[in-house]
Design an enzyme around this catalytic site. Structure first.
Site, PDB file in Angstrom:
ATOM      1  CE1 TYR A   1     -25.207 -86.096  44.918  1.00  0.00           C
ATOM      2  CE2 TYR A   1     -27.324 -86.302  46.012  1.00  0.00           C
ATOM      3  CZ  TYR A   1     -26.018 -86.733  45.818  1.00  0.00           C
ATOM      4  OH  TYR A   1     -25.537 -87.795  46.543  1.00  0.00           O
TER       5      TYR A   1
ATOM      6  CB  VAL B   1     -35.046 -78.790  44.958  1.00  0.00           C
ATOM      7  CG1 VAL B   1     -34.292 -79.547  46.043  1.00  0.00           C
ATOM      8  CG2 VAL B   1     -35.187 -77.320  45.303  1.00  0.00           C
ATOM      9  CG  ASP B   2     -32.276 -81.822  40.394  1.00  0.00           C
ATOM     10  OD1 ASP B   2     -33.470 -81.924  40.046  1.00  0.00           O
ATOM     11  OD2 ASP B   2     -31.426 -81.171  39.761  1.00  0.00           O
ATOM     12  CE1 TYR B   3     -36.370 -86.824  47.342  1.00  0.00           C
ATOM     13  CE2 TYR B   3     -37.088 -85.067  45.871  1.00  0.00           C
ATOM     14  CZ  TYR B   3     -37.344 -86.241  46.555  1.00  0.00           C
ATOM     15  OH  TYR B   3     -38.590 -86.837  46.448  1.00  0.00           O
TER      16      TYR B   3
END
Length: 259
Positions: free
Chosen positions: A144, A132-134
């Site tokens: 994102y 999980v990229d945030y």
């Protein structure tokens, strides 16, 4: 109590390993450079796991990436997770056959959750890491996919709950804002979301020294700390960091047979 883990993340793109800062990639070297400068047979005693991610921005070549994974795992005897561009069971099969013990998913879990459930059913949740990229903004925490290029409609908290419901085994939570800065993890956000999860949480983005690793390991609800900082942990950086953390009595394994 389960021991916590230190994970090293290698970022690969177009045949080279990269240093990433806020998801902007800088070429560092190829597999030969990596073997020369990191000697994974030696530093594997400083790690609990290795993650290899394909961050190629254009068309990903999974066969080429699988050969890179195979080349890296020849020198290490710790669990290896690999991901980037997995779109099908066949893609996952290729990485497992190339030596990966786990796979890392990112865009697929948003775009095709049905395949994620099929992967969990086939390989078991313990073999699936959800990445999980945030980013943190005035609007809140935005998630994102597609190597950080596409914002999705879920909030960070909603997305973490959604991923756990898919049956994945772990969450790899990476701050785009902190990525590659060496300024430390985004602990404020991590503390705000960690209690939502009943599965292990790996934190990434920002670690630049052993102090940052230690801060993460000391935080309740965090199962593992990851760093992708090739420059700050080159040479004896990782062995020295782990030895220091062990000397402080932290709950991590001591793999050094000579100690």
């Amino acid at each position: 109590m389960l021991r916590k883990r230190i994970i090293f993340t290698l970022i690969h793109s177009d045949g080279y390993f990269m240093q990433s800062r806020n998801f902007r990639l800088q070429k560092v070297g190829n597999l030969l450079w990596l073997e020369k400068n990191y000697k994974f047979q030696h530093i594997s005693f400083s790690l609990d796991e290795l993650i290899i991610l394909d961050a190629t921005r254009n068309q990903k070549n999974l066969s080429q990436f699988a050969s890179i994974v195979s080349g890296v795992v020849n020198d290490v005897f710790i669990p290896v997770a690999a991901g980037g561009g997995i779109r099908s069971l066949a893609d996952a099969d290729l990485l497992f056959k190339s030596g990966a013990d786990k796979i890392v998913l990112n865009s697929l879990q948003y775009e095709n959750p049905l395949i994620v459930r099929e992967l969990v059913e086939k390989y078991g949740s313990q073999s699936i890491i959800a990445s999980v990229d945030y980013k943190s903004t005035a609007e809140g925490h935005l998630v994102y996919v597609n190597d950080g290029s596409k914002k999705i409609e879920y909030s960070l908290k909603e997305y973490l709950t959604y991923l756990e419901d898919l049956g994945v085994g772990e969450i790899y939570l990476n701050s785009i804002d902190k990525d590659g800065t060496g300024f430390g993890y985004d602990l404020e956000t991590i503390l705000n979301v960690k209690d939502l999860l009943s599965i292990p949480l790996i934190i990434a983005g920002g670690a630049g020294n052993e102090k940052h690793l230690l801060e993460g390991l000391k935080t309740d609800g965090i199962a593992a700390v990851a760093t992708a900082n090739l420059f700050n942990f080159i040479g004896d950086g990782l062995p020295n960091a782990r030895n220091h953390i062990i000397s402080l009595g932290e709950n991590i394994a001591n793999w050094n047979a000579n100690s």
